[in-house]
Design a protein around this motif. Sequence first.
Motif, mmCIF file in Angstrom:
data_model
loop_
_atom_site.group_PDB
_atom_site.id
_atom_site.type_symbol
_atom_site.label_atom_id
_atom_site.label_comp_id
_atom_site.label_asym_id
_atom_site.label_seq_id
_atom_site.Cartn_x
_atom_site.Cartn_y
_atom_site.Cartn_z
ATOM 1 N N VAL A 144 0.846 -1.205 0.000
ATOM 2 C CA VAL A 144 0.000 0.000 0.000
ATOM 3 C C VAL A 144 0.879 1.252 0.000
ATOM 4 C CG1 VAL A 144 -1.645 1.330 1.375
ATOM 5 C CG2 VAL A 144 -1.994 -1.119 1.047
ATOM 6 N N ALA A 145 1.931 1.244 0.802
ATOM 7 C CA ALA A 145 2.847 2.390 0.830
ATOM 8 C C ALA A 145 3.535 2.563 -0.518
ATOM 9 C CB ALA A 145 3.878 2.207 1.936
ATOM 10 N N GLY A 146 3.858 1.457 -1.180
ATOM 11 C CA GLY A 146 4.464 1.542 -2.507
ATOM 12 C C GLY A 146 3.526 2.153 -3.528
ATOM 13 N N ALA A 147 2.253 1.788 -3.457
ATOM 14 C CA ALA A 147 1.279 2.371 -4.389
ATOM 15 C C ALA A 147 1.122 3.867 -4.135
ATOM 16 C CB ALA A 147 -0.061 1.654 -4.243
ATOM 17 N N LEU A 148 1.046 4.258 -2.875
ATOM 18 C CA LEU A 148 0.942 5.689 -2.562
ATOM 19 C C LEU A 148 2.211 6.440 -2.962
ATOM 20 C CD1 LEU A 148 -0.810 5.468 0.914
ATOM 21 C CD2 LEU A 148 -1.808 6.206 -1.252
ATOM 22 N N LEU A 149 3.349 5.758 -2.831
ATOM 23 C CA LEU A 149 4.621 6.370 -3.212
ATOM 24 C C LEU A 149 4.687 6.616 -4.715
ATOM 25 C CD1 LEU A 149 7.498 7.121 -2.225
ATOM 26 C CD2 LEU A 149 8.131 4.825 -2.910
ATOM 27 N N LEU A 150 4.187 5.655 -5.498
ATOM 28 C CA LEU A 150 4.170 5.852 -6.949
ATOM 29 C C LEU A 150 3.275 7.028 -7.328
ATOM 30 C CD1 LEU A 150 4.111 2.200 -8.304
ATOM 31 C CD2 LEU A 150 5.992 3.825 -8.318
ATOM 32 N N ALA A 151 2.160 7.178 -6.625
ATOM 33 C CA ALA A 151 1.294 8.332 -6.883
ATOM 34 C C ALA A 151 2.020 9.630 -6.549
ATOM 35 C CB ALA A 151 0.012 8.207 -6.071
#
Length: 107
Positions: free
Chosen positions: A21-28
């Motif tokens: 989840v943190a990785g997805a938010l980081l990509l955003a």
Amino acid sequence: MTAPEQADRILLTAAVVLILVAGALLLARIWRGPSMLDRAISLDVCAALIIAGLAAKSAFARDPFYFPIMLVLAFLGFTGSVGIARFIAVRDRPRPLRPGAAEEDPR
């Protein structure tokens, strides 16, 4: 499987889900980052998430094989962040005024 082992698996699975989840938010954040500094910090956090993912994999497998790789990634992430911060600090440094420019300054 004993109860502590099952609790260990549940906690590791929750950790991996949080890392994803943190990785997805980081990509955003990398995609939408309004400034170069936001993107630089996002890339530093990306290195930390990769290290966390490797740590979770190592904990799942109960194998210390990835520990030296995590150390190298941490070193590269730190030096990269310091390099980018130094570049931004040099770029944003105020320029010295020319001699006699104070009299010409209309402010």
